[in-house]
Design a protein around this motif. Structure first.
Motif, mmCIF file in Angstrom:
data_model
loop_
_atom_site.group_PDB
_atom_site.id
_atom_site.type_symbol
_atom_site.label_atom_id
_atom_site.label_comp_id
_atom_site.label_asym_id
_atom_site.label_seq_id
_atom_site.Cartn_x
_atom_site.Cartn_y
_atom_site.Cartn_z
ATOM 1 N N ALA A 315 28.368 -1.727 -12.201
ATOM 2 C CA ALA A 315 27.919 -2.998 -11.624
ATOM 3 C C ALA A 315 28.160 -4.128 -12.621
ATOM 4 C CB ALA A 315 26.433 -2.899 -11.296
ATOM 5 N N GLY A 316 28.279 -5.344 -12.097
ATOM 6 C CA GLY A 316 28.375 -6.521 -12.958
ATOM 7 C C GLY A 316 29.626 -7.318 -12.706
ATOM 8 N N GLY A 317 29.489 -8.649 -12.771
ATOM 9 C CA GLY A 317 30.647 -9.538 -12.652
ATOM 10 C C GLY A 317 31.434 -9.315 -11.379
ATOM 11 N N GLY A 318 32.758 -9.402 -11.522
ATOM 12 C CA GLY A 318 33.646 -9.267 -10.365
ATOM 13 C C GLY A 318 33.538 -7.897 -9.711
ATOM 14 N N ALA A 319 33.225 -6.869 -10.516
ATOM 15 C CA ALA A 319 33.134 -5.516 -9.952
ATOM 16 C C ALA A 319 32.078 -5.470 -8.851
ATOM 17 C CB ALA A 319 32.804 -4.518 -11.056
ATOM 18 N N SER A 320 30.986 -6.204 -9.047
ATOM 19 C CA SER A 320 29.925 -6.212 -8.029
ATOM 20 C C SER A 320 30.333 -7.017 -6.800
ATOM 21 C CB SER A 320 28.628 -6.791 -8.610
ATOM 22 O OG SER A 320 28.081 -5.887 -9.529
ATOM 23 N N GLU A 321 31.288 -7.917 -6.965
ATOM 24 C CA GLU A 321 31.789 -8.657 -5.797
ATOM 25 C C GLU A 321 32.788 -7.813 -5.005
ATOM 26 O OE1 GLU A 321 32.947 -12.754 -7.013
ATOM 27 O OE2 GLU A 321 31.683 -12.351 -8.756
ATOM 28 N N ILE A 322 33.485 -6.927 -5.696
ATOM 29 C CA ILE A 322 34.483 -6.092 -5.024
ATOM 30 C C ILE A 322 33.794 -4.965 -4.239
ATOM 31 C CG2 ILE A 322 36.404 -4.469 -5.381
ATOM 32 C CD1 ILE A 322 37.087 -6.062 -7.974
ATOM 33 N N VAL A 323 32.848 -4.314 -4.918
ATOM 34 C CA VAL A 323 32.270 -3.068 -4.378
ATOM 35 C C VAL A 323 31.107 -3.337 -3.421
ATOM 36 C CG1 VAL A 323 30.876 -1.070 -5.099
ATOM 37 C CG2 VAL A 323 32.969 -1.661 -6.351
ATOM 38 N N ARG A 324 31.134 -2.657 -2.276
ATOM 39 C CA ARG A 324 29.938 -2.609 -1.427
ATOM 40 C C ARG A 324 29.335 -1.223 -1.714
ATOM 41 N NH1 ARG A 324 31.201 -6.991 1.935
ATOM 42 N NH2 ARG A 324 33.350 -7.078 2.696
ATOM 43 N N PRO A 325 28.258 -1.197 -2.512
ATOM 44 C CA PRO A 325 27.758 0.085 -3.032
ATOM 45 C C PRO A 325 27.442 1.102 -1.936
ATOM 46 C CG PRO A 325 26.625 -1.759 -4.074
ATOM 47 C CD PRO A 325 27.438 -2.341 -2.972
ATOM 48 N N GLY A 326 27.969 2.291 -2.122
ATOM 49 C CA GLY A 326 27.697 3.368 -1.174
ATOM 50 C C GLY A 326 28.512 3.273 0.100
#
Ligand code: UDP
Length: 390
Positions: A315-326
């Motif tokens: 999680a964090g930064g752009g990675a959290s914008e890319i990923v929809r968790p689960g």
């Protein structure tokens, strides 16, 4: 297609994420455009292969010198920037807009604007964080963004927010994610992937892939620590793809020492920097991302999704914008080998869920992170920047 003539500017010719992004943008806008680099290297060759005109600035050498010798007084740095700016200004007169692709390029482009009076567009690929960049560095960037730049393209909300949080509030900012070409992943067949796997002498067990330059904040050590927690009977192996691009050689040595310490030499494979990432991505069973600091964007996550791999990302930064968790990928907290090991075992144990998430990841990446989505956004920013400051 834009009618703007663009002078692209980058300080490095090493193939980092920002430069791979520039490669696609400059190739698309190559008609009437030029890329000026402050050093020669693989980026020049890659651009030329794509039909992009490139020049290497004669003044680039002195700028690099300043970076290497940190004890050099400020005067030398100012002189080097001025020289480069004059050279860029001479080129810029034939173009409508200067598109700076790195922080150093941005400073040079802004100074060149004093001579050539061309609008400057800054493509910001970094999170301006005081723990990473000096106060002076951030202060200069923000001042120039507020007072000289026409416009900024930020590669995520995270990079845009950091610019604003540091006072960069007067310049219009467009968030444009990196776009990738889904066809690149599609050209790789299962047979290509299988023969690559065989040629590398890898085992038959689940194969994890970690892609990116070797740097402490990219967290390759976390992956090695996680592997050490996973029972040896699982036969899990890990390929680490990437090299120390920006002087992180001591970290690369630490990683090898860590592998030796945990007796993982048979299970961890360092492949160095590779130009064949798409086939390697199809070869692995799970793509892991381990950055310990917020990722400005995180191209490797999108590449893994496009390759239809189950992705585990921090999680964090752009990675959290890319990923929809689960939904489109697994999301874990940074710096936690235990979390990572748990997620790896989850993915390996539940094939059908992993497949479902990998498919959802690819669909989402195609909808949000492909060049056909992002290039028109970039084109709009270029046109607005070329129109000058509002
Ligand atoms: N990459 C590559 N060869 C390697 C390792 C990485 O071409 O051996 C590419 C990777 O496919 C991705 C880019 O380098 O496109 C890294 O971009 P990312 O945004 O993940 O990280 P950055 O380097 O910008 O921090």
């Amino acid at each position: 297609m834009t009618t703007q003539r663009i002078l692209f500017l980058d300080h490095t010719a090493v193939l980092g994420g920002a430069e791979l992004c520039l490669l696609d943008v400059a190739a698309y806008f190559r008609e009437g455009s030029l890329v000026a680099l402050m050093e020669d290297g693989p980026l020049r060759e890659a651009l030329e292969r794509r039909g992009v005109r490139v020049t290497v600035l004669a003044s680039g050498g002195s700028l690099r010198q300043v970076k290497r010798e940190s004890a050099v007084p400020g005067f030398a740095a100012v002189g080097a920037v001025l020289n480069a700016a004059r050279e860029v200004a001479r080129l810029a007169r034939d173009y409508d807009v200067v598109y700076a692709n790195s922080q150093k390029a941005f400073v040079v482009a802004c100074v060149s604007a004093a001579f050539a009076r061309r609008p400057v567009l800054w493509h910001l690929h970094d999170i301006l964080d005081k723990r990473i960049f000096s106060r002076v560095n951030i202060g200069v960037d923000v001042f120039l963004a507020n007072h000289v730049a026409s416009r900024v393209i930020a590669n995520s909300q995270a990079t845009a927010s950091a610019l604003r949080a540091n006072g960069g509030t007067r310049v219009p900012v467009d968030v444009v994610y990196n776009g990738l070409d889904p066809a690149v992943a599609d050209t790789v067949t299962a047979a290509d992937a299988a023969s690559m796997r065989a040629s590398l002498g890898l085992g038959k067990g689940p194969l994890l892939g970690l892609f990116g330059r070797l740097a402490p904040w990219k967290g390759q050590h976390v992956a090695i620590q996680a592997l050490a927690l996973i029972d040896v009977d699982t036969d899990v192996e890990l390929v680490i793809v990437g090299d120390a691009l920006f002087g992180e050689e001591s970290y690369a040595a630490e990683l090898r020492a860590l592998v030796a310490k945990y007796e993982l030499a048979k299970r961890v494979h360092f492949l160095g920097f590779r130009n064949d990432v798409p086939v390697l991505m199809r070869m692995v069973d799970v793509l892991i991302h381990t950055s310990t600091a917020p990722e400005p964007f995180g191209r490797v996550i999108v590449e893994g999704m496009l390759a239809e791999r189950p992705v585990i990302a921090t999680a964090g930064g752009g990675a959290s914008e890319i990923v929809r968790p689960g939904v489109t990928a697994w999301q874990i907290q940074p710096n936690s080998p235990v979390d990572l090991a748990t997620a790896i075992l989850d993915v390996i144990d539940d094939h059908s869920r992993a497949r479902e998430i990998a498919l959802a990841g690819r669909a989402d990446a195609i909808a949000r992170f492909t060049l056909s989505v992002t290039l028109p956004q970039t084109e709009r920013s270029i046109a607005l920047a070329a129109g000058g400051r509002a």
